[in-house]
Design a protein around this motif. Structure first.
Motif, PDB file in Angstrom:
ATOM      1  N   VAL A 128       1.083  -1.081  -0.074  1.00  9.27           N
ATOM      2  CA  VAL A 128       0.273  -0.014  -0.358  1.00  9.27           C
ATOM      3  C   VAL A 128       1.107   1.186   0.225  1.00  9.27           C
ATOM      4  O   VAL A 128       0.956   2.044  -0.509  1.00  9.27           O
ATOM      5  CB  VAL A 128      -1.030  -0.283   1.354  1.00  9.27           C
ATOM      6  N   ARG A 129       1.745   1.169   0.653  1.00  9.28           N
ATOM      7  CA  ARG A 129       3.094   2.027   1.289  1.00  9.28           C
ATOM      8  C   ARG A 129       3.654   2.817  -0.464  1.00  9.28           C
ATOM      9  O   ARG A 129       3.828   3.735  -1.436  1.00  9.28           O
ATOM     10  CB  ARG A 129       4.110   2.175   1.836  1.00  9.28           C
ATOM     11  N   GLU A 130       3.518   1.801  -1.096  1.00 12.18           N
ATOM     12  CA  GLU A 130       4.479   1.694  -2.622  1.00 12.18           C
ATOM     13  C   GLU A 130       3.818   1.893  -3.515  1.00 12.18           C
ATOM     14  O   GLU A 130       3.969   3.352  -3.983  1.00 12.18           O
ATOM     15  CB  GLU A 130       5.123   0.502  -2.762  1.00 12.18           C
ATOM     16  N   ILE A 131       2.113   1.309  -3.295  1.00 12.31           N
ATOM     17  CA  ILE A 131       1.282   2.338  -4.912  1.00 12.31           C
ATOM     18  C   ILE A 131       1.138   3.660  -4.245  1.00 12.31           C
ATOM     19  O   ILE A 131       0.903   4.405  -4.644  1.00 12.31           O
ATOM     20  CB  ILE A 131       0.408   1.292  -4.575  1.00 12.31           C
ATOM     21  N   SER A 132       1.512   3.812  -2.869  1.00 12.72           N
ATOM     22  CA  SER A 132       0.450   5.102  -2.302  1.00 12.72           C
ATOM     23  C   SER A 132       1.665   6.309  -2.737  1.00 12.72           C
ATOM     24  O   SER A 132       1.410   7.813  -3.318  1.00 12.72           O
ATOM     25  CB  SER A 132       0.384   5.289  -0.984  1.00 12.72           C
ATOM     26  N   ARG A 133       2.345   6.009  -2.784  1.00 15.02           N
ATOM     27  CA  ARG A 133       4.084   6.560  -3.095  1.00 15.02           C
ATOM     28  C   ARG A 133       3.642   7.166  -4.932  1.00 15.02           C
ATOM     29  O   ARG A 133       4.499   8.220  -4.826  1.00 15.02           O
ATOM     30  CB  ARG A 133       5.549   6.585  -2.818  1.00 15.02           C
ATOM     31  N   CYS A 134       3.670   5.878  -5.330  1.00 17.92           N
ATOM     32  CA  CYS A 134       3.303   6.164  -6.790  1.00 17.92           C
ATOM     33  C   CYS A 134       2.352   7.162  -6.818  1.00 17.92           C
ATOM     34  O   CYS A 134       2.026   8.083  -7.685  1.00 17.92           O
ATOM     35  CB  CYS A 134       3.274   5.441  -7.123  1.00 17.92           C
ATOM     36  N   ILE A 135       1.097   6.734  -6.508  1.00 20.82           N
ATOM     37  CA  ILE A 135       0.060   8.677  -6.744  1.00 20.82           C
ATOM     38  C   ILE A 135       0.256   9.448  -6.190  1.00 20.82           C
ATOM     39  O   ILE A 135      -0.448  10.429  -6.826  1.00 20.82           O
ATOM     40  CB  ILE A 135      -1.164   7.263  -5.908  1.00 20.82           C
ATOM     41  N   LEU A 136       1.206   9.997  -5.379  1.00 22.63           N
ATOM     42  CA  LEU A 136       0.850  10.986  -4.516  1.00 22.63           C
ATOM     43  C   LEU A 136       2.273  11.745  -5.317  1.00 22.63           C
ATOM     44  O   LEU A 136       2.194  12.893  -5.099  1.00 22.63           O
ATOM     45  CB  LEU A 136       1.412  10.933  -3.093  1.00 22.63           C
ATOM     46  N   THR A 137       2.724  10.832  -5.392  1.00 25.31           N
ATOM     47  CA  THR A 137       4.088  11.292  -7.148  1.00 25.31           C
ATOM     48  C   THR A 137       3.302  12.776  -7.979  1.00 25.31           C
ATOM     49  O   THR A 137       3.866  13.117  -8.364  1.00 25.31           O
ATOM     50  CB  THR A 137       4.674  10.691  -7.372  1.00 25.31           C
ATOM     51  N   ALA A 138       2.817  10.684  -9.138  1.00 28.44           N
ATOM     52  CA  ALA A 138       1.713  11.822 -10.220  1.00 28.44           C
ATOM     53  C   ALA A 138       1.193  12.730  -9.443  1.00 28.44           C
ATOM     54  O   ALA A 138       0.915  13.980 -10.261  1.00 28.44           O
ATOM     55  CB  ALA A 138       0.803  10.744 -10.367  1.00 28.44           C
ATOM     56  N   LEU A 139       0.416  12.792  -8.286  1.00 32.20           N
ATOM     57  CA  LEU A 139      -0.449  14.355  -7.541  1.00 32.20           C
ATOM     58  C   LEU A 139       0.333  15.164  -7.432  1.00 32.20           C
ATOM     59  O   LEU A 139       0.062  16.406  -7.786  1.00 32.20           O
ATOM     60  CB  LEU A 139      -1.350  13.697  -6.669  1.00 32.20           C
ATOM     61  N   ASP A 140       1.353  15.210  -6.793  1.00 28.64           N
ATOM     62  CA  ASP A 140       2.500  16.507  -6.103  1.00 28.64           C
ATOM     63  C   ASP A 140       2.732  16.694  -7.934  1.00 28.64           C
ATOM     64  O   ASP A 140       2.709  18.399  -7.995  1.00 28.64           O
ATOM     65  CB  ASP A 140       3.178  16.072  -6.001  1.00 28.64           C
ATOM     66  N   TYR A 141       3.088  15.812  -8.820  1.00 32.32           N
ATOM     67  CA  TYR A 141       3.518  16.857  -9.984  1.00 32.32           C
ATOM     68  C   TYR A 141       2.422  17.645 -11.032  1.00 32.32           C
ATOM     69  O   TYR A 141       2.367  18.701 -11.054  1.00 32.32           O
ATOM     70  CB  TYR A 141       4.143  15.386 -10.756  1.00 32.32           C
ATOM     71  N   LEU A 142       1.869  17.043 -11.007  1.00 34.10           N
ATOM     72  CA  LEU A 142       0.212  16.937 -11.532  1.00 34.10           C
ATOM     73  C   LEU A 142      -0.619  18.615 -10.723  1.00 34.10           C
ATOM     74  O   LEU A 142      -0.372  19.495 -11.387  1.00 34.10           O
ATOM     75  CB  LEU A 142      -0.618  16.484 -11.686  1.00 34.10           C
ATOM     76  N   HIS A 143      -0.385  19.037  -9.447  1.00 36.78           N
ATOM     77  CA  HIS A 143      -1.205  20.328  -8.785  1.00 36.78           C
ATOM     78  C   HIS A 143       0.234  21.179  -8.685  1.00 36.78           C
ATOM     79  O   HIS A 143      -0.765  21.990  -9.468  1.00 36.78           O
ATOM     80  CB  HIS A 143      -1.603  19.235  -7.038  1.00 36.78           C
ATOM     81  N   ARG A 144       0.835  20.656  -8.220  1.00 35.78           N
ATOM     82  CA  ARG A 144       2.090  21.704  -8.097  1.00 35.78           C
ATOM     83  C   ARG A 144       2.467  22.459  -9.462  1.00 35.78           C
ATOM     84  O   ARG A 144       3.296  23.674  -9.751  1.00 35.78           O
ATOM     85  CB  ARG A 144       2.717  21.324  -7.194  1.00 35.78           C
ATOM     86  N   GLU A 145       3.394  21.210 -10.014  1.00 31.77           N
ATOM     87  CA  GLU A 145       4.190  21.900 -11.475  1.00 31.77           C
ATOM     88  C   GLU A 145       3.424  21.984 -12.968  1.00 31.77           C
ATOM     89  O   GLU A 145       3.890  22.780 -13.482  1.00 31.77           O
ATOM     90  CB  GLU A 145       5.090  20.696 -11.749  1.00 31.77           C
TER      91      GLU A 145
END
Ligand code: ADP
Ligand code: MG
Length: 420
Positions: A128-145
């Motif tokens: 769950v951690r591994e997958i969560s890190r991926c999804i949050l990496t995507a969201l951080d990129y989409l949202h912030r950048e």
């Protein structure tokens, strides 16, 4: 739907874009499109070919999706932001009209099928951690950048990156592309599909075998399952797909966004949404990965709507919605009285996420406390108080594994020093 303005009918070995792509088999479909596995003769790789229905409103939607996907690709030259990559796009003329086509990197099964293969039991925390890190990496990129809101985050729209898919390892997976339709056999893909079916069954069995059984849920039957070789290919990284509903934060796409079970309270109440709506959906997704069940499954009942049931469930798990928030949306008056109480559902059974995790899902007290500590801030009724994806990535729960490994690495250093 295979008529004028609708889907384009595809047969195995059909050619697209002046012969560059060759259709192999159907992967899936949505409201607007069918998605095919295709062979790219230029790169000698497999790709996913998304063929949109041809009517103007579908073409318009595809143009929007291509625009978003192009921005996503342009901002991520090294392709490590856990978002699906657009490889190419073109128009294809068929008997039902002009179809816009998107060529995407070919990915594996969705997290929803992973949950299903795992018989709705929930995955081990480290996955769950591994997958969560991926999804949050995507969201951080989409949202912030990029300032993009996905608006439809859910297990179905997150696909695993796995080496058992033939695009990454066609030799090991034993799948060779069909380049032309075999003479006298209009379904020319029979051979391929039986190999693919066997591969899929193998993968299913493999994932089922590692189906993690939670402490207290029984230890399984017979011997301890040995991780099968095929699992070498599953590293549990994944990518966010389906940007058909994504929008730039400064031009919201629609009033009602998100799939019901992953819908944030501000969307139901119509009090305006932004990036934090994706964070809410992410928390619902992470809960589902860990428990195997959806967090909220509201239903219409006698004397109340699905929206009202949903709001009631949110309060039962998360506590009462602050009056100011409950009464601030365009639709608040339909559901709440001026005291901030639901008009048509009066008696609520208040609980909490950690109680739910312990009582219903048999988590240990410590696991429940820590996981609820990760989820709760993302499920704040006030979207402005929810952490950003960047902040979520810093949460100790997410970094517990690496914390342990760092500690172990440190221990090894000490041991080595002691030996010297
Ligand atoms: P829609 O917008 O119509 O829902 P999606 O983009 O979600 O379309 O694609 C529909 C289905 O096609 C997905 O659920 C998945 O099964 C499959 N699919 C989509 N993109 C890919 C891809 N890049 N690789 C493999 N399969 C894909
Ligand atoms: Mg979809």
């Amino acid at each position: 739907s295979y008529r004028k303005g609708g889907y384009h009918a595809v047969r195995i070995a059909d050619n697209f874009s002046a012969g560059r792509y060759i259709a192999q088999k159907k992967l899936g479909w949505g409201q607007f499109s069918t998605v095919w596995l295709a062979y790219d003769t230029e790169s000698s790789k497999y790709v996913a070919l998304k063929i949109q229905k041809s009517a103007p409103q579908f073409s318009q939607a595809a143009i929007h999706e291509i625009e978003i996907l192009s921005a996503v690709a342009a901002g991520d030259p090294s392709n490590d932001k856990c978002t699906v990559r657009l490889v190419d796009h073109f128009k294809h003329a068929g008997p039902n009209g002009q179809h816009l086509c998107m060529v995407l990197e070919f990915l594996g099964d969705s997290l929803l099928s992973l949950i299903k293969y795992n018989r709705y039991k929930g995955l081990e925390f480290h996955r769950v951690r591994e997958i969560s890190r991926c999804i949050l990496t995507a969201l951080d990129y989409l949202h912030r950048e990029l300032r993009i809101i996905h608006t439809d985050l859910k297990p179905e729209n997150i696909l695993l990156c796995s080496n058992i898919n033939p695009s990454k390892d066609p030799i090991r997976s034993g799948v060779t592309p069909v380049l032309e339709r075999p003479e006298g056999n209009p379904n020319g893909g029979v051979v391929i599909s039986s190999i693919e079916k066997r591969l899929k069954q193998r993968a299913k069995r493999a994932v089922a075998r590692i189906s993690e059984r939670r402490i207290g849920m029984g230890g399984g039957v017979g011997r301890t399952p040995k991780p099968p070789r095929i699992l070498d290919g599953i590293d549990f990284t994944c990518k966010v797909v389906d940007f058909g509903n994504a929008c730039w934060a400064d031009s919201p796409i629609a009033e009602e966004i998100q799939t019901r079970q992953y819908r944030a309270p501000e969307v139901i109440l119509q009090s305006g949404y932004s990036f934090a709506a994706d964070i809410w959906s992410f928390a619902c997704t992470a809960f589902e990965l860990a428990t195997g069940e959806m967090m909220f499954t509201p239903k219409t009942g006698q004397g109340f709507s699905e929206d009202e049931d949903h709001l009631a469930m949110m309060m039962e798990f998360l506590g009462k919605i602050p009056r100011k928030i409950a009464t601030s949306g365009a639709r608040s008056k339909e559901y709440f009285d001026r005291y901030g109480d639901l008009k048509r559902i009066r008696r609520l059974k208040y609980g909490s996420i950690d109680r739910l995790l312990v009582d219903k899902y048999k988590f240990s007290d410590a696991d429940a406390r820590e996981f609820a500590g990760f989820l709760s801030p993302m499920l704040d009724f006030d979207p402005d108080k929810r952490p950003t994806a960047q902040q979520c990535l810093q949460h100790p729960w997410l970094n517990a594994d690496s914390e342990t490994s760092r500690l172990n690495a440190g221990m090894n250093d000490l041991e080595i020093k002691a030996k010297k």
